[in-house]
Design an enzyme around this catalytic site. Structure first.
Site, PDB file in Angstrom:
ATOM      1  N   THR A 226      79.817  16.457  10.124  1.00 27.35           N
ATOM      2  CA  THR A 226      79.022  17.543   9.558  1.00 27.35           C
ATOM      3  C   THR A 226      79.323  18.820  10.319  1.00 27.35           C
ATOM      4  OG1 THR A 226      76.769  18.311   9.014  1.00 27.35           O
ATOM      5  CG2 THR A 226      77.035  17.056  11.056  1.00 27.35           C
TER       6      THR A 226
ATOM      7  N   HIS B 255      72.872   3.699  20.350  1.00 29.24           N
ATOM      8  CA  HIS B 255      73.061   3.138  21.690  1.00 29.24           C
ATOM      9  C   HIS B 255      72.908   1.611  21.698  1.00 29.24           C
ATOM     10  CE1 HIS B 255      73.859   3.468  25.790  1.00 29.24           C
ATOM     11  NE2 HIS B 255      72.905   4.288  26.201  1.00 29.24           N
TER      12      HIS B 255
END
Length: 394
Positions: A313, A365
């Site tokens: 993006t 994560h």
């Protein structure tokens, strides 16, 4: 002879939509293939063409939700019921008629235009202007009249209409985007790491080869093709960033379908460039231009908006200096590009002015460790700062 106009299937997972607007009026003569109405699903706004020629009879008004396969209008050919001459009146059957909302005092929105978040061809130093907001009714302003006995110079009380609020329904695209973002934030454990890239060499390459590139391939070369190629190379080296969590399992994708974020007036779209690693620079630029055009013309199919493995993006076209993008669930990572600014930097112990870009990588994560994320972003930096490794294939 009468032909029914039904809501066509627009994707495997799409079962319903909303008629945003009719592009033809009741009683209009239409030709086969002419666009009749705009259908908004939770993934895209599509223009639906006429299945035949004839006189249009609208059965379902704008703003109503419809199901796939539902009849929303009919087309009467010359063999059908003759329409009396003179003014054509709308005749909606009572069983399907709905109360038409009162006309808004707001001005009609301008023609919907897509801002390609990916395309940074014009972004070298100054960002493009932001996209038009989704809904922004113009507030009526009137001068408050002075009350009898009011002291000279006293503050005037604002008129009541200056403080009015307007409630509008959220578009299907924005609803779906909101659901995905909330799902992503509540499901994954996201962390963002940052770096900065010296864009000098890419800027020079684009300036030097732009004429030859456009002559050879029929399209201009932008910044996004460099980042798409760099990300594909980086994902091959760090496959966890191209994977996704599915319950207690990890799905590793051995293909590279790169989503490219596009902002339109009705919300955010992320169409996917399939097998981006197998495309040349010109093919990537052509794919981006095609997606941007069809997003503006409301011709993207829902299937083109699903199935990506990684997303890029670019808030830089709106002037964003730094941000923390959220991955498109269930993807595990997203790269955020930002505006290019000339800044003083130290090169070989000398201060130099260079076009610099901050980049951000947000990652899940749960499956991606910090070492992998940081190393991936450094690899992107290396590819962009030394673009000789990425072939232009002129």
């Amino acid at each position: 002879m009468k032909t029914e106009v039904t809501v066509p299937s627009v994707g495997e997972s799409i079962t319903s939509g909303v008629i945003v607007s009719w592009l033809k009026h009741n009683g209009d003569e239409v030709q086969e293939g002419e666009n009749l109405f705009e259908l908004e699903t939770d993934k895209a706004v599509l223009e639906i063409p006429s299945p035949a020629a004839g006189t249009l009879r609208i059965l379902v008004e704008e703003g109503n939700e419809v199901s796939i396969g539902q009849t929303v209008a009919s087309l009467e050919s010359e063999q059908g019921v003759a329409e009396p001459s003179g003014e054509i009146k709308e005749d909606v059957p009572p069983s399907t008629a709905t109360e038409k909302p009162a006309e808004s005092t707001s001005p009609a929105p301008a023609e919907e235009e897509a801002e390609v978040v990916a395309n940074t061809t014009k972004q070298e130093i100054k960002p493009e202007s932001p996209a038009t907001p989704l809904v922004e009714p113009e507030m009526a302003r009137s001068e408050p009249s002075e009350t009898t006995g009011q002291a000279a110079g006293a503050d005037k009380i604002p008129a009541a209409e200056d403080r009015r609020s307007v409630r509008v329904p959220m578009t299907g695209i924005r609803q779906r985007t909101a659901e995905r973002l909330v799902q992503a934030k509540s499901t994954a454990a996201y962390l963002t790491t940052f770096n900065e890239i010296d864009m000098q060499k890419v800027v020079e390459i684009r300036a030097h080869y732009k004429t030859d590139f456009q002559k050879e391939h029929g399209i201009r070369i932008g910044f996004m093709s460099f980042f798409v190629k760099a990300c594909c190379q980086g994902l091959k080296e760090f496959p966890d960033l191209n994977a996704q969590v599915d319950g207690q399992e990890i799905i590793y994708n051995h293909f590279y379908d790169i989503g490219v974020a596009i902002s339109i007036e009705r919300g955010l779209l992320v169409p996917v460039i399939r097998n981006a690693d197998k495309l040349h620079f010109a093919e990537i630029e052509a794919a981006i231009a095609d997606l941007a055009r069809r997003a503006q013309e409301k011709q993207l199919s829902p299937d083109e908006l699903t199935g990506g493995t990684f997303t890029i993006t670019n808030g830089g076209v709106f002037g964003s200096l730094l941000s923390t993008p959220i991955p498109a669930y269930p993807q595990s990572a997203i790269l955020g590009m930002h505006t290019i600014k000339k800044r003083p930097v130290v090169i070989d112990d000398q201060i130099a002015i260079r076009p610099m870009m901050y980049v951000a990588l947000t990652y899940d994560h749960r499956i991606i460790d910090g070492r992998q994320a940081v190393s991936f972003l450094i690899r992107i930096k290396e590819y962009i700062e030394d673009p000789d490794k990425l072939l232009l294939e002129l």
